[in-house]
Design a protein around this motif. Structure first.
Motif, mmCIF file in Angstrom:
data_model
loop_
_atom_site.group_PDB
_atom_site.id
_atom_site.type_symbol
_atom_site.label_atom_id
_atom_site.label_comp_id
_atom_site.label_asym_id
_atom_site.label_seq_id
_atom_site.Cartn_x
_atom_site.Cartn_y
_atom_site.Cartn_z
ATOM 1 N N UNK A 176 35.759 46.692 44.620
ATOM 2 C CA UNK A 176 36.451 47.971 44.242
ATOM 3 C C UNK A 176 37.837 47.468 43.479
ATOM 4 N N UNK A 177 38.035 48.281 42.419
ATOM 5 C CA UNK A 177 38.944 47.699 41.443
ATOM 6 C C UNK A 177 40.030 48.724 41.108
ATOM 7 N N UNK A 178 41.411 47.991 40.543
ATOM 8 C CA UNK A 178 42.457 48.868 40.123
ATOM 9 C C UNK A 178 43.472 48.319 39.355
ATOM 10 N N UNK A 179 44.014 48.872 38.328
ATOM 11 C CA UNK A 179 45.062 48.652 37.317
ATOM 12 C C UNK A 179 46.109 49.110 37.831
ATOM 13 N N UNK A 185 48.423 43.616 35.717
ATOM 14 C CA UNK A 185 47.943 43.014 36.934
ATOM 15 C C UNK A 185 46.730 43.959 37.378
ATOM 16 N N UNK A 186 45.667 43.700 38.013
ATOM 17 C CA UNK A 186 44.805 44.291 38.483
ATOM 18 C C UNK A 186 44.241 43.650 39.972
ATOM 19 N N UNK A 187 43.897 44.805 40.685
ATOM 20 C CA UNK A 187 43.506 44.279 42.092
ATOM 21 C C UNK A 187 42.018 44.587 42.140
ATOM 22 N N UNK A 188 41.362 43.733 43.144
ATOM 23 C CA UNK A 188 39.982 43.552 43.394
ATOM 24 C C UNK A 188 39.961 43.630 44.952
ATOM 25 N N UNK A 189 39.088 44.592 45.548
ATOM 26 C CA UNK A 189 39.060 44.394 46.915
ATOM 27 C C UNK A 189 37.374 43.974 47.181
ATOM 28 N N UNK A 190 37.342 43.024 48.060
ATOM 29 C CA UNK A 190 36.125 42.526 48.405
ATOM 30 C C UNK A 190 35.701 42.788 49.601
ATOM 31 N N UNK A 197 42.153 40.755 46.179
ATOM 32 C CA UNK A 197 42.808 39.824 45.301
ATOM 33 C C UNK A 197 43.555 40.459 44.121
ATOM 34 N N UNK A 198 44.764 39.733 43.679
ATOM 35 C CA UNK A 198 45.450 40.268 42.503
ATOM 36 C C UNK A 198 45.498 39.408 41.563
ATOM 37 N N UNK A 199 45.106 39.780 40.353
ATOM 38 C CA UNK A 199 44.892 38.929 39.306
ATOM 39 C C UNK A 199 45.950 39.310 38.130
ATOM 40 N N UNK A 200 46.409 38.256 37.293
ATOM 41 C CA UNK A 200 47.113 38.417 36.130
ATOM 42 C C UNK A 200 46.056 38.727 35.035
ATOM 43 N N UNK A 201 46.166 39.757 34.512
ATOM 44 C CA UNK A 201 45.095 40.608 33.398
ATOM 45 C C UNK A 201 44.867 39.611 32.357
ATOM 46 N N UNK A 204 42.645 36.294 33.997
ATOM 47 C CA UNK A 204 41.881 36.719 35.042
ATOM 48 C C UNK A 204 40.766 35.480 35.288
ATOM 49 N N UNK A 205 40.698 34.652 34.383
ATOM 50 C CA UNK A 205 39.801 33.446 34.591
ATOM 51 C C UNK A 205 40.382 32.417 35.465
ATOM 52 N N UNK A 206 41.469 32.760 35.871
ATOM 53 C CA UNK A 206 42.127 31.661 36.805
ATOM 54 C C UNK A 206 42.183 32.323 38.111
ATOM 55 N N UNK A 207 42.505 31.679 39.361
ATOM 56 C CA UNK A 207 42.331 32.052 40.668
ATOM 57 C C UNK A 207 43.348 33.125 40.727
ATOM 58 N N UNK A 208 43.257 34.158 41.731
ATOM 59 C CA UNK A 208 43.970 35.433 41.844
ATOM 60 C C UNK A 208 45.478 34.561 42.267
ATOM 61 N N UNK A 209 46.686 35.250 41.944
ATOM 62 C CA UNK A 209 47.896 34.934 42.328
ATOM 63 C C UNK A 209 48.265 35.345 43.585
ATOM 64 N N UNK A 210 47.653 36.248 44.337
ATOM 65 C CA UNK A 210 47.915 36.738 45.630
ATOM 66 C C UNK A 210 46.588 37.184 46.131
ATOM 67 N N UNK A 211 46.229 36.759 47.429
ATOM 68 C CA UNK A 211 45.067 37.103 48.214
ATOM 69 C C UNK A 211 45.639 37.935 49.529
#
Length: 393
Positions: A176-179, A185-190, A197-201, A204-211
């Protein structure tokens, strides 16, 4: 009378206004229901599964189980047009930054995302690649980008100007996703892993900066082992400081989006996952969940949400306190109960959203309802005036 070039009046949402929300218009025929043949049982009413406002808050679009999408004028409270998508089905309607164009997920034929012109009722483009139904779809707040999450356990990043995805994340469970409001920044709920998981837009191909681990220790007081949390929606507050986690059960959560603290637990509604009020709880949400049953007001002072019993709830979140120090997964979250529970249209309130610019609320299930603060019941002019005032964010 205000001068012609004066900026629009602004409306500050407060507890008093939220307590005075009343239905100003109910559309009882917002969904087409099939006629019931003699001797054949009814399957129950069809429902609206998704709603969205355009950027200016002037129009609202619904998508429903009757494979139609309908456009409404928010200021006049009138239904403008009904369009059909019988071949592909429609869910998760989202306005682009043009009020005449939308994207939406398909419910049959394939798992593609479709770019559609409301002006001439034509498809402009198709976005294919997912191998499972799209369950989460969000448009970037700042450009022509958008992203999608699917049952195929991937997140795909797209651009309206290109038919192929420009980025792909593979995950261990459907996401589930959100900007955030800046699009940076975007968030992904697993789900099933209780991770967000929070990603730098831009990376995004790198590891999330916050889990963030979502764990509610109060669930052990209800059952042991505790029932898993199933996330149906994510949305950032306007400041980007908080993350609202909508869930299929009888609670939603607010997280600190900077460090991952569990800030609050919202209670008082009946989770839409249940088939009836008395039915046992399940882990995976039933079709009654839309992923749009809870959301922020545009100023992030309140959260509005639906309930299985049809009520519309508003939670006051103006004085949230973020815990200090390291994240403690065993700490009991602050429990927030509704400021008000409003009786609305009958049946499940599956979708509840506040207009992004004006002082109105929309809710949907088997019917569609528009809500306004009831300042002077005898005066229609007061209601019109409220819709001329922009919410002060």
């Amino acid at each position: 009378m205000a001068p012609p070039n004066a900026p629009p009046a602004q409306l500050s949402l407060n507890n008093g206004l939220m307590l005075k929300l009343k239905t100003s218009r109910i559309f009882k025929t917002a969904v087409d229901n099939p006629s019931v043949s003699p001797g054949r049982p009814s399957l129950g009413p069809r429902h609206i599964t998704g709603i969205c406002f355009d950027d200016r808050g002037d129009q609202l679009l619904t998508a429903a189980e009757d494979e139609t999408f309908r456009l409404y004028n928010c200021k006049s409270g009138k239904h403008l047009k009904t369009l059909q998508s019988k071949k592909y089905g429609i869910d998760l309607p989202r306005f682009t930054h043009k009020s005449t164009a939308i994207i939406h997920a398909s419910t049959k034929e394939d798992d593609g995302i479709r770019y559609h012109s409301l002006h001439d009722n034509k498809y402009l483009s198709y976005f294919k690649g997912h191998k499972g139904r799209v369950i989460s779809l969000e448009v970037s707040p700042v450009d022509d980008g958008f992203m999608s999450g699917s049952l195929d356990k991937t997140v795909r990043l797209w651009d309206l100007r290109a038919p192929t995805c420009r980025g792909l994340l593979t995950l261990p469970a459907p996401p589930v996703i959100a900007y955030d409001a800046t699009g940076l920044v975007f968030a992904v709920a697993v789900n099933h892993y209780s991770r967000i998981l929070l990603y730098d837009s831009a990376n995004y191909d790198k590891a999330p900066f916050l889990v963030i681990t979502l764990e509610d220790p109060t669930l052990t007081l209800i059952s042991y082992p505790p029932r898993p949390i199933y996330v149906t929606s994510l949305s950032f507050s306007s400041s980007g400081k908080y993350l609202l986690v909508g869930c299929s059960g009888d609670a939603h959560y607010i997280l600190d989006a900077f460090n991952g603290h569990l800030v609050a637990k919202l209670e008082g509604h009946i989770g839409l996952e249940r088939r009836s009020v008395a039915a046992p709880l399940t882990i995976q949400p039933d079709k009654g969940c839309s992923g749009e049953e809870v959301s922020w007001t545009p100023d992030s002072k309140f959260i509005v949400g639906g309930s299985l019993d049809g009520k519309i709830l508003a939670w006051d979140v103006q004085d949230l306190q973020v815990p200090t120090g390291p994240v403690n997964l065993k700490a009991t979250p602050r429990q927030i109960h509704p400021l008000v529970q409003l009786d609305g249209h009958p049946g499940i309130s599956r979708c509840v959203k506040f207009n992004p610019r004006y002082g109105m609320l929309a809710s949907a299930g088997a019917e569609l309802a528009f809500w306004l603060p009831d300042m002077a019941p005898e005066s229609e002019e007061v209601a019109r005036d409220l819709l001329r005032k922009k919410v002060l964010a």
